[in-house]
Motif scaffolding. Sequence first.
Motif, short mmCIF file in Angstrom:
data_model
loop_
_atom_site.label_atom_id
_atom_site.label_comp_id
_atom_site.label_asym_id
_atom_site.label_seq_id
_atom_site.Cartn_x
_atom_site.Cartn_y
_atom_site.Cartn_z
N SER A 4 53.97 71.17 47.27
CA SER A 4 55.30 70.56 47.08
C SER A 4 55.17 69.08 46.78
O SER A 4 56.05 68.48 46.19
CB SER A 4 56.17 70.80 48.30
N ARG A 5 54.06 68.46 47.18
CA ARG A 5 53.80 67.04 46.88
C ARG A 5 52.67 66.95 45.87
O ARG A 5 51.75 67.74 45.88
CB ARG A 5 53.40 66.30 48.14
N ILE A 8 53.34 67.25 39.03
CA ILE A 8 53.78 66.50 37.86
C ILE A 8 54.89 67.31 37.18
O ILE A 8 55.99 66.81 36.99
CB ILE A 8 52.61 66.23 36.90
N ILE A 9 54.62 68.55 36.84
CA ILE A 9 55.66 69.39 36.25
C ILE A 9 55.96 70.54 37.21
O ILE A 9 57.01 70.56 37.83
CB ILE A 9 55.22 69.94 34.87
N ALA A 10 55.02 71.46 37.35
CA ALA A 10 55.26 72.61 38.22
C ALA A 10 54.24 72.74 39.32
O ALA A 10 54.37 73.58 40.19
CB ALA A 10 55.27 73.89 37.38
N GLU A 55 54.56 76.24 47.67
CA GLU A 55 54.31 75.92 49.05
C GLU A 55 55.61 75.79 49.84
O GLU A 55 55.62 75.88 51.06
CB GLU A 55 53.53 74.60 49.12
N ASN A 56 56.72 75.57 49.15
CA ASN A 56 58.02 75.45 49.83
C ASN A 56 58.34 76.73 50.57
O ASN A 56 58.22 77.83 50.03
CB ASN A 56 59.13 75.16 48.82
N LYS A 57 58.74 76.57 51.78
CA LYS A 57 59.09 77.73 52.57
C LYS A 57 60.59 77.98 52.48
O LYS A 57 61.37 77.04 52.47
CB LYS A 57 58.66 77.51 54.02
N PRO A 58 61.01 79.24 52.41
CA PRO A 58 62.45 79.52 52.35
C PRO A 58 63.14 79.10 53.63
O PRO A 58 62.53 79.09 54.71
CB PRO A 58 62.53 81.03 52.16
#
Length: 62
Positions: A4-5, A8-10, A55-58
């Motif tokens: 998540s950090r 650049i694009i995705a 990596e973002n968790k729901p």
Amino acid sequence: MRPSRGRIIAGVCAAIARRFGWSPTVVRIIYILLSLIPGPLWVLYVVLWITIPSENKPPRAK
């Protein structure tokens, strides 16, 4: 996983770099150089964008 950090694009190049223990900058430069060769490299990028989980968790349910 796509971080998540440091995206650049995705985050595809960052995820590949993390997986192999390389510098994200090196992977990005390799991608740019390979993009100069004729071919559908952008299709591979989109496929990896879709298939590599983020990596973002729901959010948790209440």
